[in-house]
Design an enzyme around this catalytic site. Structure first.
Site, PDB file in Angstrom:
ATOM      1  N   CYS A  68      35.387 -15.014  33.363  1.00 27.39           N
ATOM      2  CA  CYS A  68      36.009 -16.317  33.602  1.00 27.39           C
ATOM      3  C   CYS A  68      37.485 -16.306  33.197  1.00 27.39           C
ATOM      4  O   CYS A  68      37.803 -16.205  32.011  1.00 27.39           O
ATOM      5  CB  CYS A  68      35.234 -17.380  32.821  1.00 27.39           C
ATOM      6  SG  CYS A  68      36.005 -19.002  32.757  1.00 27.39           S
ATOM      7  N   CYS A  71      38.546 -19.034  30.780  1.00 30.49           N
ATOM      8  CA  CYS A  71      37.973 -18.758  29.452  1.00 30.49           C
ATOM      9  C   CYS A  71      38.855 -17.770  28.695  1.00 30.49           C
ATOM     10  O   CYS A  71      39.115 -17.948  27.503  1.00 30.49           O
ATOM     11  CB  CYS A  71      36.565 -18.184  29.574  1.00 30.49           C
ATOM     12  SG  CYS A  71      35.352 -19.293  30.317  1.00 30.49           S
TER      13      CYS A  71
END
Length: 147
Positions: A68, A71
């Protein structure tokens, strides 16, 4: 005598009792010796998170995955927020790819997602990458703590 607060070691998962007035004095785990209130983000597994969410000291958890992009961008901001709130709130992160049961239990629908726990209850949650200052303001507002 000061009230003893339950603080789970994020390294070994052992519950510890720490006097409230000693939280900022660098308490260590009675089993493994790891710092309990380090001001750093700890990577945890589901079993440790399930114990730590019941602690007396608030815990902010970042649900993330290595694939991600947002993230990964959020990681330094999350660490900065942890440093700013050292001694008051602990910060941990859990890899949703390696801990899918955590994703199910906490009903995570998108990442990065943040849940604030205190004494076994979910106090609040937020989603999406944000600056450290926004994360700190979010936590303080939900806990009723001033700057």
């Amino acid at each position: 005598m000061a009230e003893g607060l339950r603080v789970t070691c994020l390294d070994c998962g052992q519950a510890n009792k720490v006097p409230a007035d000693k939280l900022s004095a660098g308490p260590k785990c009675g089993v493994c010796g790891a710092p309990l209130m380090s001001g750093k983000v700890s990577e945890v597994e589901f079993e440790t998170l399930a114990k730590a969410e019941r602690d007396d000291v608030p815990l902010v958890v970042d649900f993330w995955a290595p694939w991600c992009g947002p993230c990964r961008q959020m990681a330094p901001q999350f660490q900065a927020a942890a440093g700013q709130m050292a001694g008051q709130v602990r910060f941990a992160k859990i890899n949703t790819q390696e801990n899918p049961v955590a994703t199910q239990r906490y009903r995570i629908q998108g990442i990065p997602a943040f849940i604030l726990f205190r004494k076994g209850r979910e106090v609040a949650r937020a989603a999406g990458a944000r600056p450290a200052s926004d994360l700190v303001a979010f936590v303080r507002s939900k806990l009723g703590v001033s700057a």
